[in-house]
Motif scaffolding. Structure first.
Motif, PDB file in Angstrom:
ATOM      1  N   ARG A 126       4.658  -5.417   0.660  1.00 44.18           N
ATOM      2  CA  ARG A 126       3.542  -6.073   0.367  1.00 44.18           C
ATOM      3  C   ARG A 126       2.400  -4.921   0.198  1.00 44.18           C
ATOM      4  N   PHE A 127       1.631  -5.087  -0.843  1.00 47.27           N
ATOM      5  CA  PHE A 127       0.477  -4.348  -1.008  1.00 47.27           C
ATOM      6  C   PHE A 127      -0.923  -5.004  -0.578  1.00 47.27           C
ATOM      7  N   PHE A 128      -2.046  -4.572  -0.229  1.00 48.40           N
ATOM      8  CA  PHE A 128      -3.294  -5.363   0.317  1.00 48.40           C
ATOM      9  C   PHE A 128      -4.544  -4.914  -0.596  1.00 48.40           C
ATOM     10  N   GLN A 129      -4.941  -5.944  -1.279  1.00 47.12           N
ATOM     11  CA  GLN A 129      -6.162  -5.784  -1.957  1.00 47.12           C
ATOM     12  C   GLN A 129      -7.499  -5.756  -1.042  1.00 47.12           C
ATOM     13  N   ILE A 130      -8.180  -4.639  -1.476  1.00 45.14           N
ATOM     14  CA  ILE A 130      -9.416  -4.411  -0.649  1.00 45.14           C
ATOM     15  C   ILE A 130     -10.565  -4.005  -1.696  1.00 45.14           C
ATOM     16  N   TYR A 131     -11.820  -4.270  -1.387  1.00 48.27           N
ATOM     17  CA  TYR A 131     -13.157  -3.872  -2.176  1.00 48.27           C
ATOM     18  C   TYR A 131     -13.683  -3.121  -0.975  1.00 48.27           C
ATOM     19  N   VAL A 132     -14.629  -2.263  -1.365  1.00 48.97           N
ATOM     20  CA  VAL A 132     -15.366  -1.202  -0.660  1.00 48.97           C
ATOM     21  C   VAL A 132     -16.826  -1.835  -0.259  1.00 48.97           C
ATOM     22  N   TYR A 133     -16.920  -2.504   1.047  1.00 48.23           N
ATOM     23  CA  TYR A 133     -17.722  -3.331   1.162  1.00 48.23           C
ATOM     24  C   TYR A 133     -19.192  -2.422   1.683  1.00 48.23           C
ATOM     25  N   LYS A 134     -20.275  -3.011   1.656  1.00 50.20           N
ATOM     26  CA  LYS A 134     -21.704  -2.237   2.268  1.00 50.20           C
ATOM     27  C   LYS A 134     -21.423  -1.706   3.556  1.00 50.20           C
ATOM     28  N   ARG A 135     -20.619  -2.387   4.555  1.00 50.05           N
ATOM     29  CA  ARG A 135     -20.442  -2.195   5.822  1.00 50.05           C
ATOM     30  C   ARG A 135     -19.053  -1.467   5.817  1.00 50.05           C
ATOM     31  N   ARG A 136     -19.092  -0.028   5.574  1.00 42.52           N
ATOM     32  CA  ARG A 136     -17.600   0.758   5.419  1.00 42.52           C
ATOM     33  C   ARG A 136     -16.708   0.426   6.699  1.00 42.52           C
ATOM     34  N   ASP A 137     -17.357  -0.100   7.944  1.00 39.17           N
ATOM     35  CA  ASP A 137     -16.683   0.069   9.045  1.00 39.17           C
ATOM     36  C   ASP A 137     -15.468  -1.159   8.636  1.00 39.17           C
ATOM     37  N   ILE A 138     -15.889  -2.353   8.093  1.00 39.16           N
ATOM     38  CA  ILE A 138     -14.931  -3.383   7.700  1.00 39.16           C
ATOM     39  C   ILE A 138     -13.832  -2.984   6.809  1.00 39.16           C
ATOM     40  N   THR A 139     -14.309  -2.166   5.985  1.00 40.14           N
ATOM     41  CA  THR A 139     -13.534  -1.589   4.871  1.00 40.14           C
ATOM     42  C   THR A 139     -12.294  -0.867   5.333  1.00 40.14           C
ATOM     43  N   ALA A 140     -12.832   0.015   6.487  1.00 43.93           N
ATOM     44  CA  ALA A 140     -11.734   0.830   7.115  1.00 43.93           C
ATOM     45  C   ALA A 140     -11.057   0.039   7.877  1.00 43.93           C
ATOM     46  N   LEU A 141     -11.457  -0.746   8.788  1.00 46.98           N
ATOM     47  CA  LEU A 141     -10.603  -1.801   9.835  1.00 46.98           C
ATOM     48  C   LEU A 141      -9.818  -2.575   8.855  1.00 46.98           C
ATOM     49  N   MET A 142      -9.851  -2.925   7.715  1.00 53.82           N
ATOM     50  CA  MET A 142      -8.954  -3.884   6.698  1.00 53.82           C
ATOM     51  C   MET A 142      -7.942  -3.003   6.582  1.00 53.82           C
ATOM     52  N   VAL A 143      -8.245  -1.665   5.970  1.00 49.20           N
ATOM     53  CA  VAL A 143      -7.119  -0.997   5.530  1.00 49.20           C
ATOM     54  C   VAL A 143      -6.436  -0.384   6.740  1.00 49.20           C
ATOM     55  N   HIS A 144      -7.058  -0.012   7.812  1.00 46.24           N
ATOM     56  CA  HIS A 144      -6.316   0.282   9.096  1.00 46.24           C
ATOM     57  C   HIS A 144      -5.311  -0.910   9.325  1.00 46.24           C
ATOM     58  N   ARG A 145      -5.832  -2.219   9.335  1.00 51.45           N
ATOM     59  CA  ARG A 145      -4.757  -3.237   9.791  1.00 51.45           C
ATOM     60  C   ARG A 145      -3.660  -3.558   8.848  1.00 51.45           C
ATOM     61  N   ALA A 146      -4.001  -3.255   7.385  1.00 55.47           N
ATOM     62  CA  ALA A 146      -3.113  -3.374   6.328  1.00 55.47           C
ATOM     63  C   ALA A 146      -1.998  -2.513   6.702  1.00 55.47           C
ATOM     64  N   GLU A 147      -2.325  -1.134   7.084  1.00 57.18           N
ATOM     65  CA  GLU A 147      -1.406   0.045   7.179  1.00 57.18           C
ATOM     66  C   GLU A 147      -0.496  -0.104   8.391  1.00 57.18           C
ATOM     67  N   LYS A 148      -1.202  -0.451   9.483  1.00 57.99           N
ATOM     68  CA  LYS A 148      -0.399  -0.785  10.840  1.00 57.99           C
ATOM     69  C   LYS A 148       0.486  -1.950  10.646  1.00 57.99           C
ATOM     70  N   ASN A 149       0.259  -3.006   9.617  1.00 59.20           N
ATOM     71  CA  ASN A 149       1.305  -3.886   9.169  1.00 59.20           C
ATOM     72  C   ASN A 149       2.311  -3.764   8.221  1.00 59.20           C
ATOM     73  N   GLY A 150       2.472  -2.550   7.899  1.00 60.05           N
ATOM     74  CA  GLY A 150       3.625  -2.201   6.855  1.00 60.05           C
ATOM     75  C   GLY A 150       3.201  -2.349   5.543  1.00 60.05           C
ATOM     76  N   PHE A 151       1.863  -2.705   5.102  1.00 61.77           N
ATOM     77  CA  PHE A 151       1.387  -2.717   3.638  1.00 61.77           C
ATOM     78  C   PHE A 151       1.711  -1.282   3.115  1.00 61.77           C
ATOM     79  N   GLY A 152       2.405  -1.273   1.769  1.00 61.32           N
ATOM     80  CA  GLY A 152       3.158  -0.112   1.227  1.00 61.32           C
ATOM     81  C   GLY A 152       1.920   0.382   0.521  1.00 61.32           C
ATOM     82  N   ALA A 153       0.842  -0.084   0.063  1.00 62.38           N
ATOM     83  CA  ALA A 153      -0.403   0.433  -0.749  1.00 62.38           C
ATOM     84  C   ALA A 153      -1.635  -0.444  -0.566  1.00 62.38           C
ATOM     85  N   ILE A 154      -2.687   0.154  -1.112  1.00 65.02           N
ATOM     86  CA  ILE A 154      -4.000  -0.371  -1.170  1.00 65.02           C
ATOM     87  C   ILE A 154      -4.183  -0.783  -2.684  1.00 65.02           C
TER      88      ILE A 154
END
Length: 195
Positions: A126-154
């Motif tokens: 699985r890869f996870f799609q992300i946009y960079v949001y104005k609230r960078r903390d939300i972007t970082a949290l989403m990337v962290h959740r994807a990484e923690k759950n074994g997503f292989g790329a962003i």
């Protein structure tokens, strides 16, 4: 349709018959006057697969790697939004299909299943799609959740600084399911093409 589909266009007709008009229009529509959608369809029509004549095709291996991940073919399920409009299991069913075909699945940030639900459903790459949001903390949290759950790329997507006006959704008074990955973080209401 009285028979099984034999090409992609016939799957679209099956979808038209099976889905409520509002959801069918969502999946087949685009924003504004749909110029980009029309050009995308025309671009694919211009692709020609060159046949190879008098070549041994008794053993064909289309497998490859994408960003170091093995896949049975150079094909990937692109991140598309709101699968639960078409199937009760949503992106979980898509992930299982990807695993069964041994291809990579891209999970949309606008999925109707969480990264955790998709990750625990099967062993698909699985890869996870992300946009960079104005609230960078939300972007970082989403990337962290994807990484923690074994997503292989962003899959970093940068084509939508603002969502387009999806006129069919406005006419249909589209109300879509909640965007599960954002619950508790921001307003997750999606109405008439706005997020």
């Amino acid at each position: 349709m009285a028979r099984e589909p034999v090409n992609v266009n016939e799957f679209q007709e099956l979808a038209r018959q099976a889905l409520p008009k509002m959801y069918y229009d969502y999946y087949t529509g685009g924003a504004e006057d749909q110029h980009t959608l029309k050009e995308n369809v025309e671009s694919f029509r211009r692709i020609i697969i060159r046949p190879r004549i008098l070549v041994d095709v008794s053993k064909i291996d289309m497998s490859t790697t994408i960003l170091g991940h093995k896949t049975s073919a150079p094909i990937m399920i692109a991140p598309t939004a709101m699968h639960k409009l078409a199937h009760l299991e949503g992106e979980v069913a898509t992930a299982r299909g990807a695993a069964a075909c041994d291809v990579i699945m891209g999970l949309s940030y606008m999925s109707t299943c969480t990264v955790e639900e998709v990750a625990s459903s099967c062993n698909a790459v699985r890869f996870f799609q992300i946009y960079v949001y104005k609230r960078r903390d939300i972007t970082a949290l989403m990337v962290h959740r994807a990484e923690k759950n074994g997503f292989g790329a962003i899959i970093l997507t940068a084509d939508t600084p603002r969502l387009g006006r999806r006129e069919a959704d406005i006419k249909n008074k589209m109300i879509a399911p909640q965007l599960k990955n954002f619950e508790g973080l921001i307003s997750t209401e999606y109405v008439s093409g706005g997020c």
